[in-house]
Structures are given as C-alpha cells and as structure tokens.
Design a protein around this motif. Structure first.
Motif, PDB file in Angstrom:
ATOM      1  N   ALA A 111       0.835  -1.198   0.000  1.00  0.00           N
ATOM      2  CA  ALA A 111       0.000   0.000   0.000  1.00  0.00           C
ATOM      3  C   ALA A 111       0.871   1.249   0.000  1.00  0.00           C
ATOM      4  O   ALA A 111       0.573   2.228  -0.703  1.00  0.00           O
ATOM      5  N   LEU A 112       1.952   1.235   0.769  1.00  0.00           N
ATOM      6  CA  LEU A 112       2.853   2.384   0.790  1.00  0.00           C
ATOM      7  C   LEU A 112       3.492   2.578  -0.582  1.00  0.00           C
ATOM      8  O   LEU A 112       3.610   3.716  -1.063  1.00  0.00           O
ATOM      9  N   ALA A 113       3.893   1.489  -1.223  1.00  0.00           N
ATOM     10  CA  ALA A 113       4.471   1.589  -2.566  1.00  0.00           C
ATOM     11  C   ALA A 113       3.472   2.171  -3.553  1.00  0.00           C
ATOM     12  O   ALA A 113       3.842   2.952  -4.442  1.00  0.00           O
ATOM     13  N   ALA A 114       2.197   1.803  -3.407  1.00  0.00           N
ATOM     14  CA  ALA A 114       1.162   2.288  -4.330  1.00  0.00           C
ATOM     15  C   ALA A 114       0.958   3.796  -4.219  1.00  0.00           C
ATOM     16  O   ALA A 114       0.458   4.426  -5.152  1.00  0.00           O
ATOM     17  N   THR A 115       1.348   4.391  -3.100  1.00  0.00           N
ATOM     18  CA  THR A 115       1.221   5.848  -2.957  1.00  0.00           C
ATOM     19  C   THR A 115       2.314   6.591  -3.712  1.00  0.00           C
ATOM     20  O   THR A 115       2.212   7.805  -3.915  1.00  0.00           O
ATOM     21  N   GLY A 116       3.369   5.899  -4.105  1.00  0.00           N
ATOM     22  CA  GLY A 116       4.498   6.539  -4.767  1.00  0.00           C
ATOM     23  C   GLY A 116       5.546   7.070  -3.813  1.00  0.00           C
ATOM     24  O   GLY A 116       6.596   7.566  -4.252  1.00  0.00           O
ATOM     25  N   LEU A 117       5.317   6.952  -2.519  1.00  0.00           N
ATOM     26  CA  LEU A 117       6.241   7.528  -1.547  1.00  0.00           C
ATOM     27  C   LEU A 117       7.560   6.750  -1.432  1.00  0.00           C
ATOM     28  O   LEU A 117       8.529   7.259  -0.859  1.00  0.00           O
ATOM     29  N   LEU A 118       7.583   5.546  -1.977  1.00  0.00           N
ATOM     30  CA  LEU A 118       8.815   4.751  -1.927  1.00  0.00           C
ATOM     31  C   LEU A 118       9.609   4.809  -3.222  1.00  0.00           C
ATOM     32  O   LEU A 118      10.678   4.203  -3.312  1.00  0.00           O
ATOM     33  N   ASP A 119       9.114   5.521  -4.219  1.00  0.00           N
ATOM     34  CA  ASP A 119       9.800   5.574  -5.512  1.00  0.00           C
ATOM     35  C   ASP A 119      11.235   6.072  -5.342  1.00  0.00           C
ATOM     36  O   ASP A 119      11.483   7.097  -4.694  1.00  0.00           O
ATOM     37  N   GLY A 120      12.177   5.322  -5.917  1.00  0.00           N
ATOM     38  CA  GLY A 120      13.571   5.709  -5.859  1.00  0.00           C
ATOM     39  C   GLY A 120      14.236   5.444  -4.528  1.00  0.00           C
ATOM     40  O   GLY A 120      15.377   5.869  -4.308  1.00  0.00           O
ATOM     41  N   GLN A 121      13.543   4.746  -3.633  1.00  0.00           N
ATOM     42  CA  GLN A 121      14.097   4.499  -2.308  1.00  0.00           C
ATOM     43  C   GLN A 121      14.282   3.004  -2.063  1.00  0.00           C
ATOM     44  O   GLN A 121      13.757   2.164  -2.782  1.00  0.00           O
ATOM     45  N   ARG A 122      15.044   2.718  -1.017  1.00  0.00           N
ATOM     46  CA  ARG A 122      15.248   1.345  -0.573  1.00  0.00           C
ATOM     47  C   ARG A 122      14.121   0.972   0.376  1.00  0.00           C
ATOM     48  O   ARG A 122      13.634   1.803   1.153  1.00  0.00           O
ATOM     49  N   ALA A 123      13.674  -0.273   0.317  1.00  0.00           N
ATOM     50  CA  ALA A 123      12.551  -0.716   1.150  1.00  0.00           C
ATOM     51  C   ALA A 123      12.652  -2.206   1.381  1.00  0.00           C
ATOM     52  O   ALA A 123      13.420  -2.914   0.728  1.00  0.00           O
ATOM     53  N   THR A 124      11.838  -2.692   2.321  1.00  0.00           N
ATOM     54  CA  THR A 124      11.766  -4.122   2.560  1.00  0.00           C
ATOM     55  C   THR A 124      10.339  -4.502   2.907  1.00  0.00           C
ATOM     56  O   THR A 124       9.473  -3.643   3.104  1.00  0.00           O
ATOM     57  N   THR A 125      10.089  -5.786   2.959  1.00  0.00           N
ATOM     58  CA  THR A 125       8.818  -6.343   3.413  1.00  0.00           C
ATOM     59  C   THR A 125       9.104  -7.777   3.839  1.00  0.00           C
ATOM     60  O   THR A 125      10.266  -8.177   3.942  1.00  0.00           O
ATOM     61  N   HIS A 126       8.075  -8.555   4.128  1.00  0.00           N
ATOM     62  CA  HIS A 126       8.298  -9.956   4.494  1.00  0.00           C
ATOM     63  C   HIS A 126       9.066 -10.647   3.374  1.00  0.00           C
ATOM     64  O   HIS A 126       8.798 -10.435   2.201  1.00  0.00           O
ATOM     65  N   TRP A 127      10.037 -11.483   3.741  1.00  0.00           N
ATOM     66  CA  TRP A 127      10.878 -12.103   2.718  1.00  0.00           C
ATOM     67  C   TRP A 127      10.081 -12.897   1.693  1.00  0.00           C
ATOM     68  O   TRP A 127      10.484 -13.003   0.533  1.00  0.00           O
ATOM     69  N   LEU A 128       8.926 -13.434   2.099  1.00  0.00           N
ATOM     70  CA  LEU A 128       8.107 -14.178   1.135  1.00  0.00           C
ATOM     71  C   LEU A 128       7.547 -13.284   0.047  1.00  0.00           C
ATOM     72  O   LEU A 128       7.216 -13.756  -1.049  1.00  0.00           O
ATOM     73  N   CYS A 130       9.039 -10.223  -0.972  1.00  0.00           N
ATOM     74  CA  CYS A 130      10.004  -9.270  -1.522  1.00  0.00           C
ATOM     75  C   CYS A 130      10.092  -9.337  -3.049  1.00  0.00           C
ATOM     76  O   CYS A 130      10.158  -8.303  -3.717  1.00  0.00           O
ATOM     77  N   ALA A 131      10.102 -10.545  -3.599  1.00  0.00           N
ATOM     78  CA  ALA A 131      10.203 -10.670  -5.054  1.00  0.00           C
ATOM     79  C   ALA A 131       8.982 -10.051  -5.732  1.00  0.00           C
ATOM     80  O   ALA A 131       9.109  -9.383  -6.767  1.00  0.00           O
ATOM     81  N   GLU A 132       7.812 -10.262  -5.155  1.00  0.00           N
ATOM     82  CA  GLU A 132       6.599  -9.694  -5.724  1.00  0.00           C
ATOM     83  C   GLU A 132       6.621  -8.174  -5.652  1.00  0.00           C
ATOM     84  O   GLU A 132       6.228  -7.485  -6.606  1.00  0.00           O
ATOM     85  N   LEU A 133       7.074  -7.623  -4.525  1.00  0.00           N
ATOM     86  CA  LEU A 133       7.155  -6.173  -4.390  1.00  0.00           C
ATOM     87  C   LEU A 133       8.120  -5.593  -5.421  1.00  0.00           C
ATOM     88  O   LEU A 133       7.819  -4.570  -6.066  1.00  0.00           O
ATOM     89  N   ALA A 134       9.271  -6.234  -5.587  1.00  0.00           N
ATOM     90  CA  ALA A 134      10.255  -5.760  -6.559  1.00  0.00           C
ATOM     91  C   ALA A 134       9.720  -5.855  -7.984  1.00  0.00           C
ATOM     92  O   ALA A 134       9.985  -4.983  -8.825  1.00  0.00           O
ATOM     93  N   ASP A 135       8.949  -6.901  -8.270  1.00  0.00           N
ATOM     94  CA  ASP A 135       8.400  -7.082  -9.610  1.00  0.00           C
ATOM     95  C   ASP A 135       7.327  -6.042  -9.920  1.00  0.00           C
ATOM     96  O   ASP A 135       7.280  -5.487 -11.018  1.00  0.00           O
ATOM     97  N   ARG A 136       6.478  -5.746  -8.948  1.00  0.00           N
ATOM     98  CA  ARG A 136       5.399  -4.784  -9.174  1.00  0.00           C
ATOM     99  C   ARG A 136       5.889  -3.344  -9.177  1.00  0.00           C
ATOM    100  O   ARG A 136       5.312  -2.493  -9.854  1.00  0.00           O
ATOM    101  N   TYR A 137       6.931  -3.087  -8.408  1.00  0.00           N
ATOM    102  CA  TYR A 137       7.421  -1.713  -8.278  1.00  0.00           C
ATOM    103  C   TYR A 137       8.923  -1.682  -8.550  1.00  0.00           C
ATOM    104  O   TYR A 137       9.733  -1.557  -7.623  1.00  0.00           O
ATOM    105  N   PRO A 138       9.329  -1.791  -9.813  1.00  0.00           N
ATOM    106  CA  PRO A 138      10.762  -1.846 -10.147  1.00  0.00           C
ATOM    107  C   PRO A 138      11.520  -0.575  -9.798  1.00  0.00           C
ATOM    108  O   PRO A 138      12.750  -0.590  -9.744  1.00  0.00           O
TER     109      PRO A 138
END
Length: 314
Positions: A111-128, A130-138
């Motif tokens: 949800a935070l990524a969908a706001t655009g507030l993480l664009d260009g920044q480093r982030a993390t989430t549950h390891w399960l 992470c790949a999906e987050l990276a794929d959706r928000y390159p």
C-alpha cells in the motif's frame, strides 16, 4: 504528545497491528507519562485476521479524520491483492505531504508503494513477498535481507516480529536509547536484534529431480568439505566449464560458484543448528576451511555471525 495512528485495511493482519501499537503504548517518559497517543482508524468495521484466517471482529476507534493530526502513520498488512485498498492512498499521501512519518508493517509496504512515496528508495517487506514487491514496483530497491529500512520520513519493516524492531527504532529516534530500552525491557525483547531477516529465510530447496544438473548437485553436496574448483565440478558433470555455467544460469538462475557458496552456507547453518561442533570444525565440514572465511561469508550473506546464529536457532 506524539500521535501514532494506524490506518487499517479491510481484513487487517492482527499481529502486525497489535504488535506495533503495543510497542508505542508501553513507552513511558521520565515522569512516567505516556510517550505516545495511540489510535486506530479505518473506513468501518472489519475483521482481524491471523494469516488469512478470521480471528475476531474489529471496530476502529477513530475515523479517517484522525490522520489529520497524526505525527506517525502506521500501515499494517492487509490481504492480497495488497493494493486493493485504494481509499487509503490519498489520506496517506496527505499525511506525508504535511510532514507525518509514514511506516509500513510487513506487507503494508505494498500500500505504501502504491502511494508513490517509496519511488527511488530502498525498502523491505516480508521475505516471502520481496520478489513480488520488486516485480510490481521496479522503481523501488527492495532489500530482502534486513529487518527494517529507515529512509527518514518513510520506513518499511520486514515480516511479523520485525515490526517490533522497527517500532523500537522509531522510539529510540523520538526519545533516545534509554526510553527505548525501557520499552524493550517491558516487552521482554532485545532493543536491537543481531542480523537481518536473511537468517530466517529457509534454505533453498533442491531443484526438480528431472534437472540435468541433479547428479552433479548431489555430487557437490557429498564433497562440500573439499576445495572444489569449477573445472572439477564441470568434469564431474561431464560438461565443459562454459556449458556448466550455462546450465546453472538456465536451470537455477545463478552461477555455479554462487550455488556452491549457498550450499556451503546451508551446510554451515545446519551444523550450527543441530550439532555442538566448534566454529572451526563447522568451517572445515562446510568447505570454508577456516573460521575467518566462514565468518566473513556467513555475516555477509546471512546477516549475522555464526555464533550469534547458533545462539538463536540451536
């Protein structure tokens, strides 16, 4: 008083939510007054979930208007697809625009990524996830190895108990180490854990038995304690070094050297978890040769020292 408000999606994961609120709620200042005013807001009644199972009904104590004076906004996990709670996005953006600190808990990072507030920044989430987050928000640099990432006004935490680490970190930033340590003591948890979430990621499974590499992978596993060169591995596989590397990349998505390193680390982790062997003997049995070499690779890849890993998982 510093106001912490959690904005909860429909069918919120209750562990993330309650854990974060508890960290802030137990904080006491020098005169024993609470350090935070803790609130929960949402769009209406919902269900509290325990890994996708309904635990109980939940009624937020505040409306969305309470975000207007929140100093810190928490975004806990919802249910996939994580970005379906579009109603959350504009209130979060408005809170960030007026200077509120925004922190996602576990898969609340979507949800935070969908706001655009993480664009260009480093982030993390549950390891399960992470790949999906990276794929959706390159445009986001996703780090699956850490417990949390602090970008100043925007923070993200790894899964579940890593929420505690991030929230205690925020308390320390707000009120100092002594106040944060007292909160950690009340919660019966370390103020700062060693390592990152890399130490909690399960060892990689073996490839499918139909893989053309399966025989040589088994041979490597049986010879991990030996110094293995690429030429020797290729000879055992009946391939040229070039063909071996191509098969590893095509079938496993990694190089033969990296797979060998991961296999050695897996062996070391297993020995640390299940035996009383000294660190020197673990290094020899897993093919690192010396404790110094084991420690260097283990700390870099797993995020903690071998001895600290053993203390945690044995």
């Amino acid at each position: 008083m510093h106001v912490v408000t959690a904005i909860i999606p429909d069918r919120v994961e209750v562990f993330d939510l309650v854990t974060a609120l508890q960290v802030f709620a137990v904080v006491r200042l020098g005169d024993h007054t609470p350090g935070y005013d803790v609130r929960v807001c949402g769009s209406g009644d919902t269900s509290a979930m325990a890994r996708g199972q309904v635990a109980f009904g939940l009624r937020p104590s505040q409306t969305l208007a309470s975000l207007d004076d929140a100093d810190t906004v928490l975004i806990p996990s919802g249910q996939p697809p994580y970005e379906r709670e579009q109603w959350m996005l504009d209130p979060i953006r408005r809170a960030a625009a007026r200077g509120a600190r925004i922190a996602s808990l576990c898969t609340g990072a979507f949800a935070l990524a969908a706001t655009g507030l993480l664009d260009g920044q480093r982030a993390t989430t549950h390891w399960l996830a992470c790949a999906e987050l990276a794929d959706r928000y390159p445009e986001i640099e996703v780090d699956p190895t850490v417990l949390f990432v602090d970008n100043g006004p925007v923070l993200t935490s790894a899964g579940s108990a890593a929420v505690i680490d991030m929230c205690l970190h925020m308390v320390r930033c707000d009120y100092g180490a002594e106040i944060a340590a007292n909160a950690a003591r009340y919660l019966v948890t370390p103020l700062q854990r060693n390592g990152g979430q890399a130490q909690f990621i399960p060892r990689l499974p073996s490839p499918d038995d139909r893989s053309a590499l399966q025989p040589v992978l088994e041979w490597i596993e049986q010879n991990l304690e030996r110094p293995l060169m690429q030429t020797e591995i290729a000879r055992a596989a009946g391939m040229s070094v070039r063909t071996l590397q191509r098969h590893f990349q095509d079938q496993l998505g990694t190089s033969a050297q990296q797979w060998l390193l991961n296999a050695r680390l897996d062996r070391a982790r297993q020995l640390l978890e299940t035996t009383e062997l000294s660190i020197d003997h673990v290094a020899e049995a897993s093919g690192f040769g010396t404790a110094v070499t084991l420690r260097r690779h283990f700390t870099r890849q797993v995020g903690t020292a071998p001895r600290a890993y053993r203390n945690t998982f044995r």
